[in-house]
Design an enzyme around this catalytic site. Structure first.
Site, PDB file in Angstrom:
ATOM      1  N   GLY A  16       0.826  -1.215   0.000  1.00  0.00           N
ATOM      2  CA  GLY A  16       0.000   0.000   0.000  1.00  0.00           C
ATOM      3  C   GLY A  16       0.853   1.255   0.000  1.00  0.00           C
ATOM      4  O   GLY A  16       2.034   1.245   0.350  1.00  0.00           O
ATOM      5  N   ARG A  20      -2.438   8.090   4.155  1.00  0.00           N
ATOM      6  CA  ARG A  20      -2.714   8.901   5.353  1.00  0.00           C
ATOM      7  C   ARG A  20      -1.434   9.435   6.008  1.00  0.00           C
ATOM      8  O   ARG A  20      -1.496  10.311   6.859  1.00  0.00           O
ATOM      9  CB  ARG A  20      -3.544   8.069   6.352  1.00  0.00           C
ATOM     10  CG  ARG A  20      -4.979   7.839   5.887  1.00  0.00           C
ATOM     11  CD  ARG A  20      -5.694   6.743   6.670  1.00  0.00           C
ATOM     12  NE  ARG A  20      -5.386   5.401   6.154  1.00  0.00           N
ATOM     13  CZ  ARG A  20      -5.948   4.281   6.617  1.00  0.00           C
ATOM     14  NH1 ARG A  20      -6.818   4.331   7.605  1.00  0.00           N
ATOM     15  NH2 ARG A  20      -5.616   3.102   6.106  1.00  0.00           N
ATOM     16  N   GLN A  80       2.662  -6.976  -6.135  1.00  0.00           N
ATOM     17  CA  GLN A  80       1.211  -6.896  -6.326  1.00  0.00           C
ATOM     18  C   GLN A  80       0.935  -6.176  -7.649  1.00  0.00           C
ATOM     19  O   GLN A  80       1.656  -5.258  -8.022  1.00  0.00           O
ATOM     20  CB  GLN A  80       0.554  -6.131  -5.167  1.00  0.00           C
ATOM     21  CG  GLN A  80      -0.975  -6.152  -5.222  1.00  0.00           C
ATOM     22  CD  GLN A  80      -1.624  -5.516  -3.999  1.00  0.00           C
ATOM     23  OE1 GLN A  80      -0.944  -5.195  -3.028  1.00  0.00           O
ATOM     24  NE2 GLN A  80      -2.931  -5.346  -4.055  1.00  0.00           N
ATOM     25  N   ASN A 236      -1.306   4.147  10.563  1.00  0.00           N
ATOM     26  CA  ASN A 236      -1.822   4.678   9.306  1.00  0.00           C
ATOM     27  C   ASN A 236      -1.448   6.135   9.098  1.00  0.00           C
ATOM     28  O   ASN A 236      -1.397   6.601   7.967  1.00  0.00           O
ATOM     29  CB  ASN A 236      -3.345   4.534   9.254  1.00  0.00           C
ATOM     30  CG  ASN A 236      -3.755   3.068   9.313  1.00  0.00           C
ATOM     31  OD1 ASN A 236      -3.249   2.256   8.559  1.00  0.00           O
ATOM     32  ND2 ASN A 236      -4.636   2.739  10.237  1.00  0.00           N
ATOM     33  N   ALA A 388      43.884  25.435  24.974  1.00  0.00           N
ATOM     34  CA  ALA A 388      42.564  25.980  24.653  1.00  0.00           C
ATOM     35  C   ALA A 388      42.606  26.754  23.342  1.00  0.00           C
ATOM     36  O   ALA A 388      43.614  27.374  23.007  1.00  0.00           O
ATOM     37  CB  ALA A 388      42.098  26.890  25.780  1.00  0.00           C
ATOM     38  N   ASN A 394      43.208  21.539   8.741  1.00  0.00           N
ATOM     39  CA  ASN A 394      43.404  20.325   7.934  1.00  0.00           C
ATOM     40  C   ASN A 394      43.091  20.527   6.456  1.00  0.00           C
ATOM     41  O   ASN A 394      43.355  19.679   5.639  1.00  0.00           O
ATOM     42  CB  ASN A 394      42.527  19.190   8.481  1.00  0.00           C
ATOM     43  CG  ASN A 394      41.055  19.559   8.478  1.00  0.00           C
ATOM     44  OD1 ASN A 394      40.701  20.713   8.671  1.00  0.00           O
ATOM     45  ND2 ASN A 394      40.200  18.574   8.262  1.00  0.00           N
ATOM     46  N   ALA A 431      52.059  29.660  23.504  1.00  0.00           N
ATOM     47  CA  ALA A 431      50.726  30.222  23.250  1.00  0.00           C
ATOM     48  C   ALA A 431      50.763  31.065  21.974  1.00  0.00           C
ATOM     49  O   ALA A 431      51.758  31.730  21.682  1.00  0.00           O
ATOM     50  CB  ALA A 431      50.282  31.066  24.433  1.00  0.00           C
TER      51      ALA A 431
HETATM   52  C1  UD1 Z   1      -6.692  -3.504   7.589  1.00  0.00           C
HETATM   53  C2  UD1 Z   1      -7.843  -4.477   7.710  1.00  0.00           C
HETATM   54  C3  UD1 Z   1      -8.647  -4.131   8.960  1.00  0.00           C
HETATM   55  C4  UD1 Z   1      -7.759  -4.203  10.167  1.00  0.00           C
HETATM   56  C5  UD1 Z   1      -6.521  -3.323   9.989  1.00  0.00           C
HETATM   57  C6  UD1 Z   1      -5.540  -3.597  11.104  1.00  0.00           C
HETATM   58  C7  UD1 Z   1      -8.526  -5.141   5.434  1.00  0.00           C
HETATM   59  C8  UD1 Z   1      -9.522  -4.949   4.371  1.00  0.00           C
HETATM   60  N1  UD1 Z   1      -8.693  -4.396   6.524  1.00  0.00           N
HETATM   61  O1  UD1 Z   1      -7.223  -2.201   7.425  1.00  0.00           O
HETATM   62  O2  UD1 Z   1      -9.731  -5.038   9.107  1.00  0.00           O
HETATM   63  O3  UD1 Z   1      -8.457  -3.803  11.328  1.00  0.00           O
HETATM   64  O4  UD1 Z   1      -5.854  -3.604   8.738  1.00  0.00           O
HETATM   65  O5  UD1 Z   1      -4.423  -2.759  11.058  1.00  0.00           O
HETATM   66  O6  UD1 Z   1      -7.624  -5.959   5.300  1.00  0.00           O
HETATM   67  N2  UD1 Z   1      -1.739  -3.448   1.548  1.00  0.00           N
HETATM   68  C9  UD1 Z   1      -1.242  -4.100   0.444  1.00  0.00           C
HETATM   69  N3  UD1 Z   1      -1.926  -4.011  -0.739  1.00  0.00           N
HETATM   70  C10 UD1 Z   1      -3.064  -3.300  -0.858  1.00  0.00           C
HETATM   71  C11 UD1 Z   1      -3.583  -2.653   0.287  1.00  0.00           C
HETATM   72  C12 UD1 Z   1      -2.899  -2.741   1.470  1.00  0.00           C
HETATM   73  O7  UD1 Z   1      -0.199  -4.748   0.516  1.00  0.00           O
HETATM   74  O8  UD1 Z   1      -3.626  -3.268  -1.952  1.00  0.00           O
HETATM   75  C13 UD1 Z   1      -0.973  -3.515   2.815  1.00  0.00           C
HETATM   76  C14 UD1 Z   1      -0.597  -2.157   3.342  1.00  0.00           C
HETATM   77  O9  UD1 Z   1       0.688  -1.758   2.839  1.00  0.00           O
HETATM   78  C15 UD1 Z   1      -0.569  -2.377   4.847  1.00  0.00           C
HETATM   79  C16 UD1 Z   1      -1.572  -3.506   5.057  1.00  0.00           C
HETATM   80  O10 UD1 Z   1      -1.781  -4.105   3.793  1.00  0.00           O
HETATM   81  O11 UD1 Z   1       0.696  -2.784   5.313  1.00  0.00           O
HETATM   82  C17 UD1 Z   1      -2.897  -2.999   5.589  1.00  0.00           C
HETATM   83  O12 UD1 Z   1      -3.414  -2.043   4.686  1.00  0.00           O
HETATM   84  P1  UD1 Z   1      -4.174  -0.746   5.205  1.00  0.00           P
HETATM   85  O13 UD1 Z   1      -4.628   0.028   4.018  1.00  0.00           O
HETATM   86  O14 UD1 Z   1      -3.394  -0.048   6.231  1.00  0.00           O
HETATM   87  O15 UD1 Z   1      -5.462  -1.437   5.858  1.00  0.00           O
HETATM   88  P2  UD1 Z   1      -6.376  -0.896   7.030  1.00  0.00           P
HETATM   89  O16 UD1 Z   1      -7.313   0.102   6.490  1.00  0.00           O
HETATM   90  O17 UD1 Z   1      -5.536  -0.477   8.171  1.00  0.00           O
HETATM   91 CA    CA Z   2      -3.358  -0.218   8.508  1.00  0.00          CA
END
Ligand code: UD1
Ligand code: CA
Length: 476
Positions: A16, A20, A80, A236, A388, A394, A431
Site C-alpha cells: 500500500g 494517510r 502486487q 496509518n 585551549a 586540515n 601560546a
Molecule cells: C486492515 C484491515 C482491517 C484491520 C486493519 C488492522 C482489510 C480490508 N482491513 O485495514 O480489518 O483492522 O488492517 O491494522 O484488510 N496493503 C497491500 N496491498 C493493498 C492494500 C494494502 O499490501 O492493496 C498492505 C498495506 O501496505 C498495509 C496492510 O496491507 O501494510 C494494511 O493495509 P491498510 O490500508 O493499512 O489497511 P487498514 O485500512 O488499516
Molecule cells: Ca493499517
C-alpha cells in the site's frame, strides 16, 4: 511447543501507499526506534520457523526491494499488480509459493510493528491444534475507530469482519477489532481469494472477506483476542506513529531497567532497538541512543546527549554532546558541549571538553583536549594536552591533510597546526603559535613576534578617556 506445522509460509503485506501518512516516503519505510516499520515486521517474520517469508510490495517497489534485499535477503519478494486490496495482496503473495506448497500461512501487515513472535506462535498453535481453516488475531480496543470490527453472533461465535468504512452504526459500537494478522490454511486461500469481490466502500478486494467465505463453506474459523492492544496497533498516520513510538520506547526502557540500567526519566530517553547497554549504565534525561550504539558498564550518558552508531566505553561520561560514528574509551570524559563526528577515537581516560569538535581523530589514552578546539584528520599520542582555542587546519581549500601530535606533548593556547604537520614526543608549543613546520621531539616551538609596549600611548592618544584616567591614577 506441542505444535506441528507441516509447512509454514509468512506473507507480509507492504504494497500500500499509506496515503494517510501524507509523505513522499512509503509508509512502511517510516522509522520507529531505529528501524523502518517494515524492518520490525520482517525481523518478526524471519524469527518464525518458516520455509518462505514473502513481502508483497508495489508502491515505490524499488525502495522497498532494496531495503529487503539488503537486510532480509532470504525473503521472497512478491509484486502486487494494479488490483487493489489486502485480499489481492495475499493472492499475489501466494503465487510466489511453490504450487505444491501446503500448510499454514501467516499473514502480517507491514504497518503493525509491535507484534511479537510469541503471539504469532500462540496463534499458530491455536490454529493447528483446533483444526481451523482461518484464525484471526483480535483485541478489544478502547478506541476502535479505523479498524475492521469483529462481528460475533449471539452465542459469541465469530461471524465476519466488517471494515470501519462499511460498518453500520451498531457495528461501529463493537470494540473488538481485527489486528490484520491471521493464520490461514493454504487450501482455503487458494480456493477463496480468486472469488473475492470488491463491492465495498473502498472498491478493493478485502482479505477480511475470506473469513466469511470460509464460514459459508462450513469451515471452522476463530478470532483469538489478546489483551495487549499495542501489539496489534496499526500505523496509518503520523499521529499513530508517534503514539506507537512512545509505547515501544517505554517498553525498551523498561527492559533495560530490568536488565540493570538506571534511567532517570524514561519519557525523555529514547533508545533504538539496535542499541546495547551494559549493566550499571546510567542514562540521564534527554538522552537519545541511536543505531548500532553500545554503552559499557558503569558509563553515564546525559543529560541531553545524542549518540549515533558509536561505542562508549565502561565508566566513561558523556554530558550535553552530539556523538556520531565515534569510539569513546573506558573512563574517558566528553562534554559538556562537544561534537564528535565520524572517525573520532578517544582513548581510555582521555578528555574531549567544552566547545570541542573532532573528526577522523585518533586521540591516545589520557590525552586531553579541554576547551574551544577543532581537531580534524589528526592522530594524537598518549597523555598529551592540547591548549585551549586550538585549530587543526586540515583543509587547504582543495585537499585535506593529516596532523600528527606525539605523546606527552603540551601545546599552548590558541595554536594553529597547519597540516600536514608532525609534532614530536614531549614537545611544547608556545601560546599563540602558528605551527607550519614539524617540531622535533622535546623542542619548544614558537612563531610569535616579540611583544612591544608603547609606553603612555593611551595617555597621549586617548587623553580624557576613562582608560587614560585609570592609567593616570594607577601610575600615582
Ligand atoms: C486492515 C484491515 C482491517 C484491520 C486493519 C488492522 C482489510 C480490508 N482491513 O485495514 O480489518 O483492522 O488492517 O491494522 O484488510 N496493503 C497491500 N496491498 C493493498 C492494500 C494494502 O499490501 O492493496 C498492505 C498495506 O501496505 C498495509 C496492510 O496491507 O501494510 C494494511 O493495509 P491498510 O490500508 O493499512 O489497511 P487498514 O485500512 O488499516
Ligand atoms: Ca493499517
Amino acid at each position: 511447543m506441542a505444535m506441528t506445522v507441516k509447512h509454514l509460509g509468512v506473507i507480509v503485506l507492504a504494497a500500500g501507499e499509506g496515503t494517510r501518512m501524507k509523505s513522499a516516503k512509503p509508509k512502511v519505510m517510516h522509522e520507529l526506534a531505529g528501524l523502518p516499520l517494515l524492518g520490525h515486521v520482517l525481523a518478526t517474520a524471519h524469527s518464525l520457523d518458516a520455509s518462505h517469508v514473502i513481502p508483497v510490495i508495489r508502491h515505490q517497489r524499488d525502495v522497498l526491494a532494496d531495503y529487503i534485499q539488503a537486510f532480509y535477503p532470504t525473503s521472497t519478494i512478491a509484486d502486487q499488480d494494479e488490483v487493489p486490496g489486502t485480499g489481492r495482496a495475499v493472492e499475489c503473495g501466494l503465487s510466489a509459493l511453490p504450487e505444491d506448497f501446503y500448510g499454514a500461512i501467516v499473514v502480517t501487515s507491514g504497518d503493525v510493528p509491535m507484534l511479537q513472535v510469541d503471539t504469532i506462535e500462540a496463534l499458530l498453535e491455536a490454529h493447528v491444534d483446533g483444526g481451523f481453516a482461518a484464525t484471526v488475531l483480535s483485541t478489544v480496543a478502547e478506541d476502535p475507530s479505523g479498524y475492521g470490527r469483529i462481528v460475533r453472533n449471539t452465542d459469541g461465535l465469530f461471524q465476519s469482519i466488517v471494515e470501519h468504512k462499511d460498518a453500520s452504526d451498531a457495528q461501529l459500537a463493537i470494540q473488538e477489532v481485527n489486528a490484520g494478522v491471521y493464520v490461514f490454511d493454504s487450501a482455503l486461500l487458494r480456493e477463496a481469494l480468486p472469488r473475492l469481490g470488491s463491492a465495498n466502500a473502498q472498491g478493493e478486494k478485502y482479505l477480511t472477506d475470506v473469513v466469511a467465505l470460509a464460514l459459508d463453506a462450513g469451515q471452522a474459523v476463530q478470532a483469538l483476542a489478546i489483551d495487549d492492544f499495542w501489539q496489534v496497533a496499526g500505523i496509518n498516520d503520523r499521529i499513530q506513529l508517534a503514539e506507537v513510538a512512545a509505547e515501544l520506547n517505554a517498553r525498551i526502557c523498561e527492559a533495560w531497567m530490568a536488565a540493570g540500567v538506571t534511567i532517570l526519566d524514561p519519557s525523555t530517553t529514547w533508545i533504538d532497538v539496535t542499541v546495547t547497554l551494559d549493566r550499571d549504565v546510567t542514562l540521564l534525561p534527554g538522552t537519545m541512543l541511536h543505531g548500532l550504539t553500545t554503552v559499557g558498564e558503569g558509563a553515564t550518558v546525559g543529560p541531553e546527549v545524542v549518540v549515533v552508531d558509536s561505542q562508549i566505553g565502561a565508566g566513561a561520561s558523556v554530558v550535553k554532546s552530539h556523538v556520531t560514528g565515534s569510539k569513546i574509551g573506558e573512563g574517558a570524559s566528553v562534554g559538556p558541549f562537544s561534537y564528535l563526528r565520524p572517525g573520532t577515537d578517544l582513548g581510555a581516560d582521555g578528555k574531549i571538553g567544552t566547545f570541542v569538535e573532532t573528526k577522523n581523530a585518533k586521540i591516545g589514552a589520557g590525552s586531553k583536549i579541554p576547551h574551544l578546539t577543532y581537531v580534524g584528520d589528526a592522530e594524537i599520542g598518549v597523555e598529551s594536552n592540547i591548549g585551549a582555542g586550538t585549530i587543526f587546519a586540515n583543509y587547504d581549500g582543495v585537499n585535506k591533510h593529516r596532523s600528527k601530535v606525539g605523546s606527552h606533548v603540551r601545546t599552548g593556547a590558541h595554536n594553529v597546526f597547519v597540516a600536514p604537520i608532525t609534532i614530536g614526543d614531549g614537545a611544547y608549543t608556545a601560546a599563540g603559535t602558528v605551527v607550519r613546520k614539524d617540531v622535533e621531539p622535546g623542542a619548544l616551538a614558537m612563531s610569535v613576534a616579540p611583544q612591544r609596549n608603547l609606553a603612555d600611548w593611551v595617555l597621549q592618544n586617548r587623553s580624557g578617556s576613562k582608560a587614560a584616567s585609570a592609567a593616570e591614577s594607577a601610575k600615582k
